[in-house]
Design an enzyme around this catalytic site. Structure first.
Site, PDB file in Angstrom:
ATOM      1  CB  SER A 124      -0.876  -0.002   1.258  1.00 40.06           C
ATOM      2  OG  SER A 124      -1.437   1.261   1.476  1.00 40.06           O
ATOM      3  CD  GLU A 126      -2.223   5.085   5.075  1.00 42.78           C
ATOM      4  OE1 GLU A 126      -2.753   6.144   4.673  1.00 42.78           O
ATOM      5  OE2 GLU A 126      -1.715   4.958   6.206  1.00 42.78           O
ATOM      6  CE1 TYR A 148      -4.183  -1.661   5.626  1.00 43.25           C
ATOM      7  CE2 TYR A 148      -3.118   0.360   4.888  1.00 43.25           C
ATOM      8  CZ  TYR A 148      -3.737  -0.847   4.600  1.00 43.25           C
ATOM      9  OH  TYR A 148      -3.900  -1.236   3.296  1.00 43.25           O
TER      10      TYR A 148
HETATM   11  P1  NAP Z   1     -11.475  -4.756   1.639  1.00 44.80           P
HETATM   12  O1  NAP Z   1     -12.615  -4.425   0.734  1.00 44.80           O
HETATM   13  O2  NAP Z   1     -11.471  -4.240   3.027  1.00 44.80           O
HETATM   14  O3  NAP Z   1     -11.386  -6.367   1.704  1.00 44.80           O
HETATM   15  C1  NAP Z   1     -10.603  -7.026   2.661  1.00 44.80           C
HETATM   16  C2  NAP Z   1     -10.789  -8.522   2.515  1.00 44.80           C
HETATM   17  O4  NAP Z   1      -9.982  -9.192   3.504  1.00 44.80           O
HETATM   18  C3  NAP Z   1     -12.226  -9.022   2.726  1.00 44.80           C
HETATM   19  O5  NAP Z   1     -12.502 -10.042   1.795  1.00 44.80           O
HETATM   20  C4  NAP Z   1     -12.165  -9.589   4.136  1.00 44.80           C
HETATM   21  O6  NAP Z   1     -13.120 -10.604   4.381  1.00 44.80           O
HETATM   22  C5  NAP Z   1     -10.772 -10.192   4.125  1.00 44.80           C
HETATM   23  N1  NAP Z   1     -10.245 -10.487   5.464  1.00 44.80           N
HETATM   24  C6  NAP Z   1     -10.042  -9.602   6.476  1.00 44.80           C
HETATM   25  N2  NAP Z   1      -9.532 -10.231   7.546  1.00 44.80           N
HETATM   26  C7  NAP Z   1      -9.401 -11.537   7.208  1.00 44.80           C
HETATM   27  C8  NAP Z   1      -8.934 -12.699   7.887  1.00 44.80           C
HETATM   28  N3  NAP Z   1      -8.500 -12.651   9.149  1.00 44.80           N
HETATM   29  N4  NAP Z   1      -8.923 -13.885   7.225  1.00 44.80           N
HETATM   30  C9  NAP Z   1      -9.374 -13.960   5.965  1.00 44.80           C
HETATM   31  N5  NAP Z   1      -9.828 -12.903   5.259  1.00 44.80           N
HETATM   32  C10 NAP Z   1      -9.848 -11.707   5.885  1.00 44.80           C
HETATM   33  O7  NAP Z   1     -10.098  -4.332   0.981  1.00 44.80           O
HETATM   34  P2  NAP Z   1      -9.751  -3.944  -0.548  1.00 44.80           P
HETATM   35  O8  NAP Z   1      -9.985  -2.490  -0.749  1.00 44.80           O
HETATM   36  O9  NAP Z   1     -10.371  -4.929  -1.470  1.00 44.80           O
HETATM   37  O10 NAP Z   1      -8.158  -4.125  -0.535  1.00 44.80           O
HETATM   38  C11 NAP Z   1      -7.557  -5.385  -0.846  1.00 44.80           C
HETATM   39  C12 NAP Z   1      -6.158  -5.408  -0.288  1.00 44.80           C
HETATM   40  O11 NAP Z   1      -5.383  -4.367  -0.875  1.00 44.80           O
HETATM   41  C13 NAP Z   1      -6.056  -5.188   1.226  1.00 44.80           C
HETATM   42  O12 NAP Z   1      -4.963  -5.959   1.690  1.00 44.80           O
HETATM   43  C14 NAP Z   1      -5.735  -3.712   1.361  1.00 44.80           C
HETATM   44  O13 NAP Z   1      -5.064  -3.458   2.570  1.00 44.80           O
HETATM   45  C15 NAP Z   1      -4.854  -3.514   0.145  1.00 44.80           C
HETATM   46  N6  NAP Z   1      -4.825  -2.166  -0.441  1.00 44.80           N
HETATM   47  C16 NAP Z   1      -5.997  -1.557  -0.785  1.00 44.80           C
HETATM   48  C17 NAP Z   1      -5.957  -0.311  -1.395  1.00 44.80           C
HETATM   49  C18 NAP Z   1      -7.233   0.403  -1.816  1.00 44.80           C
HETATM   50  O14 NAP Z   1      -7.152   1.602  -2.091  1.00 44.80           O
HETATM   51  N7  NAP Z   1      -8.342  -0.297  -1.902  1.00 44.80           N
HETATM   52  C19 NAP Z   1      -4.713   0.302  -1.658  1.00 44.80           C
HETATM   53  C20 NAP Z   1      -3.543  -0.370  -1.308  1.00 44.80           C
HETATM   54  C21 NAP Z   1      -3.608  -1.620  -0.714  1.00 44.80           C
HETATM   55  P3  NAP Z   1     -14.594 -10.289   4.994  1.00 44.80           P
HETATM   56  O15 NAP Z   1     -15.483 -10.009   3.818  1.00 44.80           O
HETATM   57  O16 NAP Z   1     -14.916 -11.563   5.700  1.00 44.80           O
HETATM   58  O17 NAP Z   1     -14.451  -9.098   5.908  1.00 44.80           O
HETATM   59  O1  G4F Z   2     -10.611   6.748   2.356  1.00 43.96           O
HETATM   60  P1  G4F Z   2      -9.664   6.671   3.490  1.00 43.96           P
HETATM   61  O2  G4F Z   2     -10.157   6.063   4.756  1.00 43.96           O
HETATM   62  O3  G4F Z   2      -8.391   5.900   2.904  1.00 43.96           O
HETATM   63  P2  G4F Z   2      -6.844   5.826   3.365  1.00 43.96           P
HETATM   64  O4  G4F Z   2      -6.692   6.106   4.798  1.00 43.96           O
HETATM   65  O5  G4F Z   2      -6.061   6.652   2.410  1.00 43.96           O
HETATM   66  O6  G4F Z   2      -6.539   4.266   3.146  1.00 43.96           O
HETATM   67  C1  G4F Z   2      -6.987   3.582   1.968  1.00 43.96           C
HETATM   68  O7  G4F Z   2      -5.975   3.673   0.984  1.00 43.96           O
HETATM   69  C2  G4F Z   2      -4.731   3.015   1.332  1.00 43.96           C
HETATM   70  C3  G4F Z   2      -3.765   3.241   0.162  1.00 43.96           C
HETATM   71  O8  G4F Z   2      -3.102   4.459   0.349  1.00 43.96           O
HETATM   72  C4  G4F Z   2      -5.024   1.552   1.565  1.00 43.96           C
HETATM   73  F1  G4F Z   2      -3.864   0.870   1.830  1.00 43.96           F
HETATM   74  C5  G4F Z   2      -5.998   1.395   2.720  1.00 43.96           C
HETATM   75  O9  G4F Z   2      -6.305   0.002   2.908  1.00 43.96           O
HETATM   76  C6  G4F Z   2      -7.285   2.139   2.352  1.00 43.96           C
HETATM   77  O10 G4F Z   2      -7.884   1.473   1.273  1.00 43.96           O
HETATM   78  O11 G4F Z   2      -9.120   8.128   3.850  1.00 43.96           O
HETATM   79  C7  G4F Z   2      -8.550   8.983   2.876  1.00 43.96           C
HETATM   80  C8  G4F Z   2      -8.354  10.379   3.462  1.00 43.96           C
HETATM   81  C9  G4F Z   2      -7.618  10.394   4.809  1.00 43.96           C
HETATM   82  O12 G4F Z   2      -6.616  11.381   4.762  1.00 43.96           O
HETATM   83  C10 G4F Z   2      -8.675  10.787   5.823  1.00 43.96           C
HETATM   84  O13 G4F Z   2      -8.185  11.541   6.937  1.00 43.96           O
HETATM   85  O14 G4F Z   2      -9.634  10.948   3.713  1.00 43.96           O
HETATM   86  C11 G4F Z   2      -9.585  11.623   4.955  1.00 43.96           C
HETATM   87  N1  G4F Z   2     -10.956  11.739   5.478  1.00 43.96           N
HETATM   88  C12 G4F Z   2     -11.595  12.913   5.719  1.00 43.96           C
HETATM   89  N2  G4F Z   2     -12.808  12.670   6.233  1.00 43.96           N
HETATM   90  C13 G4F Z   2     -11.753  10.730   5.842  1.00 43.96           C
HETATM   91  C14 G4F Z   2     -12.933  11.304   6.319  1.00 43.96           C
HETATM   92  N3  G4F Z   2     -11.576   9.387   5.779  1.00 43.96           N
HETATM   93  C15 G4F Z   2     -12.599   8.602   6.199  1.00 43.96           C
HETATM   94  N4  G4F Z   2     -12.463   7.262   6.112  1.00 43.96           N
HETATM   95  N5  G4F Z   2     -13.775   9.132   6.706  1.00 43.96           N
HETATM   96  C16 G4F Z   2     -13.985  10.488   6.786  1.00 43.96           C
HETATM   97  O15 G4F Z   2     -15.036  10.944   7.226  1.00 43.96           O
END
Ligand code: NAP
Ligand code: G4F
Length: 324
Positions: A124, A126, A148
């Site tokens: 990520s 992050e 995280y």
């Molecule tokens: P998400 O929608 O939160 O999905 C997370 C998945 O992990 C769900 O299927 C969840 O299952 C499963 N899970 C959580 N804890 C588990 C456990 N203990 N054992 C087995 N499965 C478990 O996340 P996403 O946005 O698709 O992201 C996919 C991956 O990419 C994550 O690792 C996230 O950290 C990473 N990532 C995401 C972003 C982004 O912007 N989306 C960016 C960078 C990296 P349940 O349905 O049972 O909860």
């Molecule tokens: O949408 P966010 O919660 O995503 P964040 O923290 O960037 O993390 C996501 O992206 C990561 C990749 O860079 C992934 F690894 C991670 O698993 C996840 O998918 O927040 C984005 C921004 C933050 O700066 C937060 O402070 O939005 C700001 N924000 C402002 N108001 C808020 C809110 N975030 C959330 N969730 N809720 C609010 O009301």
């Protein structure tokens, strides 16, 4: 015979798009899910009959190892994680168990069952946290700002360590934020598009948000899962940044979403300090030049298209609940 892929986190946003892509590519797709008492197949309901499911948990080494042995995958995509950044402050130990040590458990299963299995780790942006360079690429030093981010950094380095220690084809995709109408409603983009749709349809009057100044490099999840797959189709394993190269503030996302439905955001958005974080990531913007050159990967969806699609999807989903 097509290839077999095992996806952890198949019920999540990325898991659903990756499963669709791999099915289109002729794969046998196996999804690892944890046992729940309710149905968590909302995002994959349309393809549920095309997927095989196995029950396992990132916390449980024996279930993961047994699954890898039984499924005999060619490729493992480790997408499962505790992925919501604020929850990592309230549940830091659990986040470490799932998001950090969970990676080692999956890698151990691959190493012991069949080290020729190709492995993808969902790293990520992050991990860049308090950014040390702008834009961020594969050589930018890391400085995570949340439990995280720290856990993801462990997952990133253990993937590289297993590649170097055991000669595994193990790669880390450093993905910047990617969104869609399937995004969890606690993440800011979906919270905004859901809130805008509710306000437009008369189901709510305000939207409470935290830091509007934070900037993110937002892309479309469907484009990003293609990069995951491409990373496992190369001659040699390597790590890649995946990003659009443009950054927008939360406030800009808010304005674009309200503009799409013809409403003035300033009349509805309330800044609520409850949503501020103990330590913030102020700005992320990625340089995906290496992925462009080596994988031929480019994002295909613009910021404007992303916002419009998400708002439109929430309007359609909520319309049946609107007062007539
Ligand atoms: P998400 O929608 O939160 O999905 C997370 C998945 O992990 C769900 O299927 C969840 O299952 C499963 N899970 C959580 N804890 C588990 C456990 N203990 N054992 C087995 N499965 C478990 O996340 P996403 O946005 O698709 O992201 C996919 C991956 O990419 C994550 O690792 C996230 O950290 C990473 N990532 C995401 C972003 C982004 O912007 N989306 C960016 C960078 C990296 P349940 O349905 O049972 O909860
Ligand atoms: O949408 P966010 O919660 O995503 P964040 O923290 O960037 O993390 C996501 O992206 C990561 C990749 O860079 C992934 F690894 C991670 O698993 C996840 O998918 O927040 C984005 C921004 C933050 O700066 C937060 O402070 O939005 C700001 N924000 C402002 N108001 C808020 C809110 N975030 C959330 N969730 N809720 C609010 O009301």
């Amino acid at each position: 015979m097509g290839k077999t892929a095992l996806i952890t986190g198949i019920t999540g946003q990325d898991g659903s798009y990756l499963a669709e892509l791999l099915l289109r590519e002729g794969y046998r797709v196996v999804g690892m899910t944890r046992r729940t008492s309710t149905d968590v197949h909302e995002r994959i309901g349309h393809i549920v009959d095309d997927i095989e499911f196995v029950s396992g948990d990132l916390l449980d080494q024996s279930s993961i190892t047994s699954i890898v042995a039984a499924v005999k995958p060619d490729e493992v995509y480790n997408l499962a994680a505790q992925s919501f950044v604020p929850a990592s402050w309230t549940q830091p130990v659990l986040t470490g168990e799932f998001t950090a040590l969970g990676v080692t458990r999956v890698l151990e299963a691959v190493r012991t069952v069949n080290p020729r299995i190709r492995f993808y780790q969902a790293s990520s942006s992050e991990m860049f946290g308090k950014v040390q360079a702008v834009p961020q690429n594969e050589d930018t030093p890391f400085y995570p700002r949340s439990p995280y981010g720290v856990a993801k950094l462990y997952g990133h380095w253990i993937t590289i360590n297993y590649r170097e220690s055991y000669d595994l084809y193990a790669v880390s995709g450093i993905l910047f934020n990617h969104e869609s109408s399937r995004r969890g409603k606690e993440f800011v983009t979906r919270k905004i598009t859901d809130g805008v749709a509710r306000i437009k349809l008369g189901l709510a009057s305000e939207l409470r948000l935290g830091n509007l100044e934070a900037r993110r490099d937002w892309g479309f999840a469907g484009d990003y899962v293609r990069a995951m797959w491409l990373m496992l189709q190369q001659n040699a394993p390597d790590d890649y940044v995946i990003a659009t190269g443009t950054t927008r503030s939360v406030g800009e996302f808010v304005r674009a979403a309200f503009d799409h439905v013809g409403l003035d955001w300033e009349k509805h958005v309330v800044v609520d300090p409850r949503f501020y974080r103990p330590a913030e990531v102020d700005v992320l913007v990625g340089d995906a030049g290496k992925a462009r050159a080596a994988l031929g990967w480019e994002p295909e969806t613009s910021f404007e298209q992303l916002v419009e699609t998400m708002v439109q999807a929430d309007l359609e989903r909520l319309r049946p609940f609107a007062a007539v």
